[in-house]
Write a protein that holds these residues in place. Sequence first.
Motif, short mmCIF file in Angstrom:
data_model
loop_
_atom_site.label_atom_id
_atom_site.label_comp_id
_atom_site.label_asym_id
_atom_site.label_seq_id
_atom_site.Cartn_x
_atom_site.Cartn_y
_atom_site.Cartn_z
N ASP A 52 -30.85 8.44 -46.21
CA ASP A 52 -31.04 9.87 -46.06
C ASP A 52 -31.68 10.17 -44.71
O ASP A 52 -32.59 9.45 -44.27
N VAL A 53 -31.20 11.21 -44.05
CA VAL A 53 -31.74 11.57 -42.74
C VAL A 53 -32.29 12.98 -42.80
O VAL A 53 -31.95 13.77 -43.67
N GLY A 54 -33.15 13.29 -41.85
CA GLY A 54 -33.77 14.61 -41.79
C GLY A 54 -35.23 14.52 -41.41
O GLY A 54 -35.89 13.49 -41.66
N ARG A 55 -35.73 15.57 -40.80
CA ARG A 55 -37.13 15.56 -40.37
C ARG A 55 -38.09 15.46 -41.55
O ARG A 55 -39.10 14.76 -41.49
N GLU B 282 -35.43 9.30 -45.50
CA GLU B 282 -36.12 8.18 -46.16
C GLU B 282 -37.14 7.53 -45.23
O GLU B 282 -37.01 7.57 -44.01
N SER B 283 -38.16 6.94 -45.81
CA SER B 283 -39.16 6.19 -45.07
C SER B 283 -39.39 4.86 -45.78
O SER B 283 -39.12 4.74 -46.98
N PHE B 284 -39.88 3.88 -45.04
CA PHE B 284 -40.11 2.55 -45.59
C PHE B 284 -41.51 2.08 -45.25
O PHE B 284 -41.99 2.27 -44.12
N GLY C 98 -41.42 -7.06 -45.95
CA GLY C 98 -42.66 -7.83 -45.99
C GLY C 98 -43.23 -8.15 -44.62
O GLY C 98 -44.11 -9.01 -44.50
N LEU C 99 -42.75 -7.46 -43.59
CA LEU C 99 -43.19 -7.74 -42.22
C LEU C 99 -44.34 -6.85 -41.78
O LEU C 99 -44.79 -6.95 -40.65
N GLY C 100 -44.78 -5.99 -42.65
CA GLY C 100 -45.87 -5.09 -42.30
C GLY C 100 -45.44 -3.91 -41.46
O GLY C 100 -46.29 -3.22 -40.89
N LEU C 101 -44.13 -3.65 -41.36
CA LEU C 101 -43.62 -2.55 -40.56
C LEU C 101 -43.44 -1.31 -41.44
O LEU C 101 -42.79 -1.38 -42.48
N ASP C 102 -44.04 -0.21 -41.02
CA ASP C 102 -43.88 1.06 -41.70
C ASP C 102 -42.99 1.95 -40.85
O ASP C 102 -43.31 2.23 -39.68
N LEU C 103 -41.87 2.38 -41.42
CA LEU C 103 -40.93 3.24 -40.70
C LEU C 103 -40.97 4.64 -41.29
O LEU C 103 -40.71 4.82 -42.48
N VAL D 126 -38.16 7.86 -37.78
CA VAL D 126 -37.68 6.59 -37.22
C VAL D 126 -36.44 6.12 -37.97
O VAL D 126 -35.47 5.65 -37.35
N VAL D 127 -36.43 6.24 -39.29
CA VAL D 127 -35.26 5.84 -40.07
C VAL D 127 -34.06 6.70 -39.68
O VAL D 127 -32.94 6.19 -39.51
N SER D 128 -34.27 8.00 -39.51
CA SER D 128 -33.19 8.88 -39.07
C SER D 128 -32.70 8.49 -37.68
O SER D 128 -31.49 8.54 -37.40
#
Length: 394
Positions: A168-171, A175-177, A182-187, A191-193
């Motif tokens: 899903d895209v959009g401001r 979606e966010s992660f 398990g790499l400690g990366l928060d998107l 950023v996902v968009s």
Amino acid sequence: MIVGFLLYPLAYEALLATPAAPFAEAFLPAITFMVVVLYMGLFAMSFDFVSGYTGYLSFGHAAFYGTGAYFVVLAANGQVPGVPEGTPFMITLLLGAALAGLLALVIGSVSFRLTGVYFAMITLGFAQVIYELIRSWGYVSTNPTEGATVSGDALAIGVPFVDALSLDVGRLTGESFENLLGLGLDLSATVVSYYALGIVVVVCYFAMQRILHSPFGRVMIAIRENEERARAVGYATYRFKLAAFAVGGFFGAVAGGIFAAYSRSVAPDGTFYFLVTADALITTIVGGFGTLAGPVYGTLFNQGLEDVLSTESGGIATLLREGLPESVLQADLFGISLELFVNTAVDGRAPLYLGIVFVLFVLFVPNGILGTLRDRLGGTVGKRLPDHLRRYLR
């Protein structure tokens, strides 16, 4: 370039966690600006595909950008006959692009009977007619001059009907992660968009590159260099120009579609207006006509400069106001304070300086960023740069 775009969000977020964060916010474009680079860069590439490789300058290219954007929004709201509400975004994106391609065939069938400035003017005329139609068409929304908005769920980029392979895209609706793989990366959703839209842009770029390196693309270049000679050796140049115009319209509509998916709203002034084409023209000149990838460089340059001179996400004016001592800000500078100078001559003055930069590019860098780089290297960057690097690394 693709690797740079891939790593940029991670590098930018990393810099924001360091003491250099104020400088990163001031001099590096924020991720929201980089999203704009993606869809406007794709639109500029589609413009360059036609104007840079056939030599026919189209001032009405915004008609295709707007067609793709409006089709996506109206389809998402169930307002397109034959396209039920809930149809996957990727399908409506392709349908909107196909519609823009057909529109390009109609416009081109008339416009390509003219050449030079007359061709540019008639394409502008067609675009303005469509612009005025959309502004007064009540079917689009209750207030068509303000545009339309997606009323349903978020639009997803990926494989239709497969949720695991769609994002899903959009401001606000993207979606966010957290702790990705398990790499400690928060998107974040932005950023996902950014990555989802980037995939579409890369696929479209390689598709246009493949076309340009085909026999069809060679005929396009022959038309640009000497249309009379191309016609004399047996090519039906009218049909080739018409086909190229349709392809450019198709990819221009894809750019408009991903813009609509991300912003979830469209307006006539931001899609169909002739100044949208003017933006593509400016960024193409800055990046390099007839280079395809050059317009992306031009868009990045323009958006980066605009970000530096704005206060939406930092900017140099904010850095100066927050980083300099009050005594320095109130210091006399030719009869006015430094703070007043920053507020009047720097903050919000991006269009002024962009205009100056554009004039300088036209005068001193007529081949644009990528075109000039190719001239210096003696060929395309991908072919010549490795040889130059090996020469200096020996």
